[in-house]
Design a protein around this motif. Structure first.
Motif, PDB file in Angstrom:
ATOM      1  N   ARG A 221       0.625  -9.210   7.677  1.00  0.00           N
ATOM      2  CA  ARG A 221       0.142  -7.835   7.539  1.00  0.00           C
ATOM      3  C   ARG A 221       1.294  -6.844   7.523  1.00  0.00           C
ATOM      4  O   ARG A 221       1.279  -5.870   6.772  1.00  0.00           O
ATOM      5  N   GLU A 222       2.286  -7.101   8.379  1.00  0.00           N
ATOM      6  CA  GLU A 222       3.433  -6.196   8.423  1.00  0.00           C
ATOM      7  C   GLU A 222       4.142  -6.188   7.068  1.00  0.00           C
ATOM      8  O   GLU A 222       4.499  -5.131   6.551  1.00  0.00           O
TER       9      GLU A 222
ATOM     10  N   THR B 262       2.019  -4.365   4.526  1.00  0.00           N
ATOM     11  CA  THR B 262       2.088  -2.923   4.743  1.00  0.00           C
ATOM     12  C   THR B 262       3.314  -2.340   4.042  1.00  0.00           C
ATOM     13  O   THR B 262       3.247  -1.306   3.384  1.00  0.00           O
ATOM     14  N   ARG B 263       4.434  -3.027   4.178  1.00  0.00           N
ATOM     15  CA  ARG B 263       5.652  -2.531   3.534  1.00  0.00           C
ATOM     16  C   ARG B 263       5.589  -2.659   2.027  1.00  0.00           C
ATOM     17  O   ARG B 263       6.025  -1.766   1.306  1.00  0.00           O
TER      18      ARG B 263
ATOM     19  N   SER C  28       3.734   0.229   0.666  1.00  0.00           N
ATOM     20  CA  SER C  28       4.486   1.482   0.580  1.00  0.00           C
ATOM     21  C   SER C  28       5.502   1.423  -0.559  1.00  0.00           C
ATOM     22  O   SER C  28       5.944   2.450  -1.043  1.00  0.00           O
TER      23      SER C  28
ATOM     24  N   LYS D 294       4.561   0.167  -3.303  1.00  0.00           N
ATOM     25  CA  LYS D 294       3.635   0.186  -4.441  1.00  0.00           C
ATOM     26  C   LYS D 294       3.632  -1.118  -5.226  1.00  0.00           C
ATOM     27  O   LYS D 294       3.332  -1.126  -6.416  1.00  0.00           O
TER      28      LYS D 294
ATOM     29  N   SER E  49      17.513   5.357   0.545  1.00  0.00           N
ATOM     30  CA  SER E  49      16.138   4.919   0.710  1.00  0.00           C
ATOM     31  C   SER E  49      15.353   4.983  -0.594  1.00  0.00           C
ATOM     32  O   SER E  49      14.348   4.307  -0.758  1.00  0.00           O
ATOM     33  N   ILE E  50      15.815   5.812  -1.522  1.00  0.00           N
ATOM     34  CA  ILE E  50      15.140   5.873  -2.820  1.00  0.00           C
ATOM     35  C   ILE E  50      15.644   4.757  -3.730  1.00  0.00           C
ATOM     36  O   ILE E  50      14.864   4.017  -4.328  1.00  0.00           O
TER      37      ILE E  50
ATOM     38  N   VAL F  25      14.127   0.724  -5.355  1.00  0.00           N
ATOM     39  CA  VAL F  25      13.964   0.847  -6.797  1.00  0.00           C
ATOM     40  C   VAL F  25      14.815  -0.200  -7.528  1.00  0.00           C
ATOM     41  O   VAL F  25      14.366  -0.847  -8.471  1.00  0.00           O
TER      42      VAL F  25
ATOM     43  N   LYS G  14      13.455  -3.752  -7.374  1.00  0.00           N
ATOM     44  CA  LYS G  14      12.314  -4.049  -8.244  1.00  0.00           C
ATOM     45  C   LYS G  14      12.733  -4.573  -9.606  1.00  0.00           C
ATOM     46  O   LYS G  14      11.923  -5.091 -10.351  1.00  0.00           O
TER      47      LYS G  14
ATOM     48  N   THR H 207       5.746   0.631  11.106  1.00  0.00           N
ATOM     49  CA  THR H 207       6.320  -0.116   9.985  1.00  0.00           C
ATOM     50  C   THR H 207       6.490   0.788   8.775  1.00  0.00           C
ATOM     51  O   THR H 207       7.530   0.795   8.110  1.00  0.00           O
TER      52      THR H 207
ATOM     53  N   LYS I 143      12.184   5.707   6.549  1.00  0.00           N
ATOM     54  CA  LYS I 143      13.444   6.038   7.233  1.00  0.00           C
ATOM     55  C   LYS I 143      13.297   7.176   8.230  1.00  0.00           C
ATOM     56  O   LYS I 143      14.264   7.872   8.528  1.00  0.00           O
TER      57      LYS I 143
END
Lengths: 215, 215
Positions: free
Chosen positions: A49-50, A53-54, A57, A59, A149-150, A154, A157, B53, B59
């Motif tokens: 699940r963890e 969840t990530r 986020s 997508k 973080s952006i 990216v 992917k 999470t 961040k």
DNA sequence: GGGAGTATACTTGTATACAAGCATGGTTAT
DNA sequence: ATAACCATGCTTGTATACAAGTATACTCCC
């Protein structure tokens, strides 16, 4: 700085599922079940699940009360990703030229050397992983958590597409040569050159990918 | 399209903690404990962990085996966020001008009307939330999951700073007026104008924030 | 008094049990 | 035969129990 990534099951699960999505093992539209993943990977639902969840986020999947569907990435997403990279990554390279530490410079050099080594051994996968490491190192050294973080997720992917690109026999040495150029510019603290070379590097990578997907 | 956001405890927890971090209730450097959050918010550790999470992938916090530390955002982060917005958000506005649906146009118009109404009532918080909704709607309508997934969390992080900006009595009507201009450009499918106005909108917002943080 | 060792009380990480909702397929009645 | 209803087995969501590791504080010994 301790790297806790190796310790957590959830992180490993995340990597496995992410890779399976990006490599097409889990195809877009496919339904993932926490229970099945739990059995397949031999861990309980909690770390699954963890990880999910990530992934949501990022997508890469969509979670609803009735199921979890794989979204994956499309050719259009790749186009958008390169648009983002072209806009932001030269900036990052410039920032890295200003802020990079001596250890990180050594690390970059080492990555390039390893890339040349594994390229001569025709080990595409290692070359590809080192490409990720090269870019990630620059992200980490630009001094901006926002940009990092952006761009980091990216760039990740592009795994599948980098794969087809770097497996093109001609692209691989060019890409490594471009890395070397960027490294030199950053090392010499030449901000403008680092920006210019990074932009070219991204443009070349994109052109190569476009060639690869069309055939 | 069903909106499942309202159903999940984890989502509510995420919103609460995110807001507490951005508003400075949980300050940078502070240690968050899952157990304490669990007691404070009256839910078990499971949804807390899920929220943390996600906050980590944004961040806003850092999770280690020995504790969870609040990172928050700094003035430098805000600068970087505006750099990103200036580079990408005009593109999005242009894409929205090409791709937006009729329903979304109605929604944008409604948001602007509500903003004007609540501004006349001096309800800053509602105006601020509607600002988020305005930008989020455009993100959702640009037709790119990549741009949306980058800009939406980034814009959310400006909450605290948007607060100080929009509470500036002079900025609020200007901002709403700029929204109206962007809306008109998108409605008229005028890509170039939408891009131009969006860039100006972001620049103005940033200048205003800089003014606010300096005094 | 100071230092070393140990116990305790925290932390996150993981597994499992339970709850609620939904979709699907089978069965029964008309 | 068809339609409606019910049961079953799935799904995610949540709570709780247990495990392992760490930091801190206290106690005991030197």
């Amino acid at each position: 700085m301790i790297d806790y990534k190796n310790l957590s099951l959830a992180n490993q699960v995340h990597q496995v599922i992410e890779e399976n999505i990006l490599n097409g093992v889990y195809k877009a539209g496919e339904i993932l079940s926490e229970s099945k993943l739990s059995e397949e990977l031999g861990v309980s639902r909690t770390p699954i699940r963890e990880a999910l969840t990530r992934l949501e986020s990022e997508k890469l999947i969509g979670i609803t009360p009735t199921g979890t569907v794989v979204l994956g990435i499309t050719d259009k997403d790749v186009k958008d990703i390169f648009t983002v990279k072209m806009k932001l990554e030269p900036l990052i390279a410039g920032l890295a030229a200003e802020n990079i530490s001596e250890e990180a410079l050594v690390k970059l050099k080492d990555i390039i050397d390893q890339q040349e080594f594994y390229d001569s051994k025709d080990n595409k996968e290692r070359v590809r992983n080192l490409d990720t490491e090269f870019h990630d190192t620059i992200y980490a050294e630009c001094g901006s958590i926002v940009f990092q973080s952006i761009l980091s997720p990216v760039h990740h992917k592009l795994l599948k597409y980098r794969k087809s690109s770097l497996e093109n026999a001609e692209r691989s040495p060019h890409s490594i040569g471009e890395h070397a150029g960027i490294y030199e510019a950053i090392k010499n603290r030449d901000k403008e050159l680092a920006q210019k070379l990074m932009l070219e590097h991204i443009c070349h990578a994109y052109e190569n990918i476009k060639k690869g997907t069309k055939k």
